[in-house]
Scaffold this motif. Structure first.
Motif, PDB file in Angstrom:
ATOM      1  N   ALA A 296       0.838  -1.195   0.000  1.00 31.20           N
ATOM      2  CA  ALA A 296       0.000   0.000   0.000  1.00 31.20           C
ATOM      3  C   ALA A 296       0.870   1.241   0.000  1.00 31.20           C
ATOM      4  CB  ALA A 296      -0.920   0.014   1.218  1.00 31.20           C
ATOM      5  N   ILE A 297       0.288   2.330  -0.473  1.00 28.89           N
ATOM      6  CA  ILE A 297       0.896   3.648  -0.354  1.00 28.89           C
ATOM      7  C   ILE A 297       0.077   4.393   0.696  1.00 28.89           C
ATOM      8  CG2 ILE A 297       1.444   5.803  -1.543  1.00 28.89           C
ATOM      9  CD1 ILE A 297       1.542   4.209  -4.143  1.00 28.89           C
ATOM     10  N   PRO A 298       0.730   5.037   1.661  1.00 26.63           N
ATOM     11  CA  PRO A 298      -0.030   5.723   2.710  1.00 26.63           C
ATOM     12  C   PRO A 298      -1.025   6.736   2.150  1.00 26.63           C
ATOM     13  CG  PRO A 298       2.277   5.588   3.303  1.00 26.63           C
ATOM     14  CD  PRO A 298       2.180   5.126   1.875  1.00 26.63           C
ATOM     15  N   LYS A 299      -2.202   6.712   2.697  1.00 26.81           N
ATOM     16  CA  LYS A 299      -3.255   7.650   2.308  1.00 26.81           C
ATOM     17  C   LYS A 299      -3.232   8.900   3.180  1.00 26.81           C
ATOM     18  CE  LYS A 299      -8.276   8.137   2.697  1.00 26.81           C
ATOM     19  NZ  LYS A 299      -8.131   9.183   3.736  1.00 26.81           N
ATOM     20  N   ASP A 300      -3.075   8.699   4.470  1.00 30.07           N
ATOM     21  CA  ASP A 300      -3.130   9.807   5.412  1.00 30.07           C
ATOM     22  C   ASP A 300      -2.442   9.406   6.705  1.00 30.07           C
ATOM     23  OD1 ASP A 300      -4.953   8.217   6.977  1.00 30.07           O
ATOM     24  OD2 ASP A 300      -6.605   8.909   5.734  1.00 30.07           O
ATOM     25  N   PHE A 301      -2.357  10.337   7.644  1.00 25.35           N
ATOM     26  CA  PHE A 301      -1.900   9.986   8.990  1.00 25.35           C
ATOM     27  C   PHE A 301      -2.750  10.736   9.990  1.00 25.35           C
ATOM     28  CE2 PHE A 301       0.792  13.716   8.162  1.00 25.35           C
ATOM     29  CZ  PHE A 301       0.750  14.396   9.371  1.00 25.35           C
ATOM     30  N   ASP A 302      -2.703  10.298  11.230  1.00 23.34           N
ATOM     31  CA  ASP A 302      -3.507  10.949  12.257  1.00 23.34           C
ATOM     32  C   ASP A 302      -2.799  10.913  13.601  1.00 23.34           C
ATOM     33  OD1 ASP A 302      -4.257   8.251  13.432  1.00 23.34           O
ATOM     34  OD2 ASP A 302      -5.345   8.104  11.545  1.00 23.34           O
ATOM     35  N   THR A 303      -3.080  11.927  14.407  1.00 25.58           N
ATOM     36  CA  THR A 303      -2.632  11.973  15.793  1.00 25.58           C
ATOM     37  C   THR A 303      -3.841  12.365  16.644  1.00 25.58           C
ATOM     38  OG1 THR A 303      -1.845  14.248  15.427  1.00 25.58           O
ATOM     39  CG2 THR A 303      -0.211  12.478  15.289  1.00 25.58           C
ATOM     40  N   ILE A 304      -3.641  12.478  17.947  1.00 24.26           N
ATOM     41  CA  ILE A 304      -4.758  12.654  18.870  1.00 24.26           C
ATOM     42  C   ILE A 304      -4.650  13.984  19.620  1.00 24.26           C
ATOM     43  CG2 ILE A 304      -6.079  11.555  20.729  1.00 24.26           C
ATOM     44  CD1 ILE A 304      -5.734   9.833  18.180  1.00 24.26           C
ATOM     45  N   GLY A 305      -5.803  14.603  19.901  1.00 27.87           N
ATOM     46  CA  GLY A 305      -5.856  15.833  20.681  1.00 27.87           C
ATOM     47  C   GLY A 305      -7.110  15.846  21.538  1.00 27.87           C
ATOM     48  N   ILE A 306      -7.365  16.965  22.194  1.00 26.57           N
ATOM     49  CA  ILE A 306      -8.582  17.152  22.985  1.00 26.57           C
ATOM     50  C   ILE A 306      -9.462  18.178  22.272  1.00 26.57           C
ATOM     51  CG2 ILE A 306      -9.599  17.891  25.173  1.00 26.57           C
ATOM     52  CD1 ILE A 306      -8.036  15.432  25.662  1.00 26.57           C
ATOM     53  N   TRP A 307     -10.582  17.727  21.734  1.00 24.89           N
ATOM     54  CA  TRP A 307     -11.558  18.631  21.138  1.00 24.89           C
ATOM     55  C   TRP A 307     -12.405  19.211  22.270  1.00 24.89           C
ATOM     56  CZ3 TRP A 307     -11.536  19.659  15.917  1.00 24.89           C
ATOM     57  CH2 TRP A 307     -10.760  18.801  15.111  1.00 24.89           C
ATOM     58  N   TYR A 308     -12.750  20.486  22.165  1.00 25.68           N
ATOM     59  CA  TYR A 308     -13.523  21.091  23.248  1.00 25.68           C
ATOM     60  C   TYR A 308     -14.566  22.069  22.712  1.00 25.68           C
ATOM     61  CZ  TYR A 308     -10.343  25.163  22.914  1.00 25.68           C
ATOM     62  OH  TYR A 308      -9.618  26.253  22.485  1.00 25.68           O
ATOM     63  N   ASN A 309     -15.608  22.260  23.501  1.00 27.47           N
ATOM     64  CA  ASN A 309     -16.743  23.114  23.147  1.00 27.47           C
ATOM     65  C   ASN A 309     -16.580  24.475  23.820  1.00 27.47           C
ATOM     66  OD1 ASN A 309     -19.362  24.364  23.127  1.00 27.47           O
ATOM     67  ND2 ASN A 309     -20.269  22.381  22.631  1.00 27.47           N
ATOM     68  N   LYS A 310     -16.229  25.497  23.044  1.00 31.53           N
ATOM     69  CA  LYS A 310     -15.973  26.830  23.585  1.00 31.53           C
ATOM     70  C   LYS A 310     -17.223  27.435  24.233  1.00 31.53           C
ATOM     71  CE  LYS A 310     -14.455  28.352  19.636  1.00 31.53           C
ATOM     72  NZ  LYS A 310     -13.941  29.281  18.600  1.00 31.53           N
ATOM     73  N   LYS A 311     -18.365  27.110  23.682  1.00 25.38           N
ATOM     74  CA  LYS A 311     -19.617  27.650  24.220  1.00 25.38           C
ATOM     75  C   LYS A 311     -19.834  27.179  25.653  1.00 25.38           C
ATOM     76  CE  LYS A 311     -24.500  28.152  22.898  1.00 25.38           C
ATOM     77  NZ  LYS A 311     -25.524  27.778  21.878  1.00 25.38           N
ATOM     78  N   LEU A 312     -19.517  25.910  25.917  1.00 27.83           N
ATOM     79  CA  LEU A 312     -19.664  25.378  27.273  1.00 27.83           C
ATOM     80  C   LEU A 312     -18.622  25.974  28.211  1.00 27.83           C
ATOM     81  CD1 LEU A 312     -20.471  21.611  26.519  1.00 27.83           C
ATOM     82  CD2 LEU A 312     -22.060  23.469  27.064  1.00 27.83           C
TER      83      LEU A 312
END
Length: 427
Positions: free
Chosen positions: A147-163
């Motif tokens: 295979a040829i790599p399609k994409d990559f990913d890492t992890i973070g904390i998504w947050y709701n600014k309104k809250l």
């Protein structure tokens, strides 16, 4: 390695662009290719519905080059995807081109299900230096590229600014600590539990793997021969997440089993969610898209860590249209397709330089932290030959710990023994 060996491997469920001519290092069709030279029908299987619009655009551009090739997109949910793929592989009716991830590539390659693409890469003149080396190696089994790599990913904390605003809590910053994270989750959790600061249920890539690495532990040894779950540092990483339940800042496990964490987050019931860069395509277009941002994972005792992974496009050895299938894979590997991926926000594209386009396309989000995480403190997704077997033990044991049925130590010690038995039998 033929059909019987493939079955014996026990493929379990495992637990994620604009000139029309070829760009340097990645081809989207040779200039010498004449219309009509390549024809036929191919099926393309993937598991993320959020990327369907991207692939529809890819098909439209691809058909400008190859108008006589019909590409049928087949999207399935995560569990359904793997069931279909295994059934198709054993029955010879799999999609012509499909996604594979790190935990599964070795099994499908050794199961004689995949078409080697080394010769095709060479013939097309594709420069593999344009793709992350670690991901290229991930999809190279016994010296053969699948295979040829399609994409990559890492992890973070998504947050709701309104809250955050409603609670009068400052937004988190990329240099925050685990203590900051816990304190923030407490401040955001309402007394009536209509909003929780965060959500914790058993997750590997978007959960325990990150806290394990940041705590100085490991899941599997570098030589793939032993488990790290009997190590104190590894168990400490798992314990951090489970302790959030004791702080009362997360919905119950029963609630999360009924309505998953990301669904509750998108409905405004959870203020912070540990999730991957791919989550962007679910944020965009949602009712809360203007309320959301993302921040780096908090450090633990001064150390930051994130899992890095990526997907690859593979061709079924059983395909009846290998040339058409290859041209589709070749196009998806091109700079053109990777830029299109960046523009649509589908995922962080693997082609060198195009991740910048992904960040700049969505300037209102702090997406650059995902790239920085990949470059500065990422750890490869843990895999071995029989990843699916030991990750099932991992899920079985750690779900009990997350449900508070057993202690983290009891769950991890038992898991380490079962995992080591699997690793001992790998060849």
């Amino acid at each position: 390695m033929k059909f019987k060996k493939f079955v014996a491997l026990g493929l379990g469920l495992v637990t994620a662009v604009s000139a029309l001519t070829a760009c340097s290092g990645g081809a989207s069709g040779s200039k010498d290719t004449k219309e009509g030279d390549i024809s036929g029908e191919i099926r393309y299987a993937f598991w993320d519905k959020g990327q369907a619009p991207y692939f529809e655009k890819c098909v439209a551009e691809f058909n400008k080059l190859y108008p006589n090739v019909k590409v049928t997109l087949e999207n399935s949910g995560w569990e359904e995807y793997w069931k279909k793929l295994e059934a198709g592989a054993t029955g010879g009716s799999s999609a012509d081109v499909f996604w594979l991830n790190g935990p599964n590539i070795t099994k499908y390659a050794k199961g004689d299900v995949l078409l080697p693409i080394d010769d095709k890469i060479k013939e097309a003149g594709i420069d593999l230096s344009n793709y992350p080396e670690a991901l290229l190696k991930l999809y190279n089994v016994d010296g053969v590229q699948y295979a040829i790599p399609k994409d990559f990913d890492t992890i973070g904390i998504w947050y709701n600014k309104k809250l955050f605003d409603a609670a009068g809590v400052p937004y988190p910053k990329d240099d925050w600590t685990w203590d900051d994270y816990v304190a923030t989750a407490k401040q955001l959790t309402k007394e009536d539990k209509s909003v929780y600061g965060t959500a914790v249920q058993y997750r590997d890539q978007t959960g325990i793997y990150n806290t394990i690495f940041a705590s100085g532990g490991y899941v599997i040894s570098d030589d793939k021969k032993s488990s790290g779950y009997n190590k104190a540092e590894t168990q400490a990483g798992v314990q951090l997440l489970i302790d959030l339940q004791k702080e009362g800042v997360t919905p119950s496990q029963a609630s999360l089993e009924e309505t998953e964490d990301y669904v509750q987050f998108l409905s405004g019931k959870i203020a912070m969610l540990m999730n991957g860069s791919w989550f962007l395509n679910q944020i965009i277009g949602s009712e809360v898209q203007d309320d959301i941002d993302v921040v780096a994972l908090p450090s633990i005792n001064g150390k930051k860590a994130t899992v890095i992974h990526g997907l690859g496009n593979c061709i079924a050895k059983s395909t009846k249209n290998p040339e058409a299938a290859w041209k589709w894979v070749e196009f998806l590997a091109s700079e053109q397709a990777n830029k299109l991926s960046a523009e649509t926000g589908a995922a962080i594209p693997a082609y060198k330089g195009t991740s910048k386009d992904w960040v700049e396309k969505n300037p209102k989000y702090n997406l650059s932290m995902f790239i920085k995480a990949a470059e500065e403190y990422s750890y490869p997704y843990p895999v071995s030959l029989n990843t699916g077997e030991w990750t099932q033990y991992q899920a079985d044991n750690l779900k009990k710990a997350f449900s508070l049925e057993v202690s983290v130590k009891e769950a991890c010690d038992k898991l380490a023994k079962e995992m080591n038995e699997v690793l001992k039998n790998e060849k």
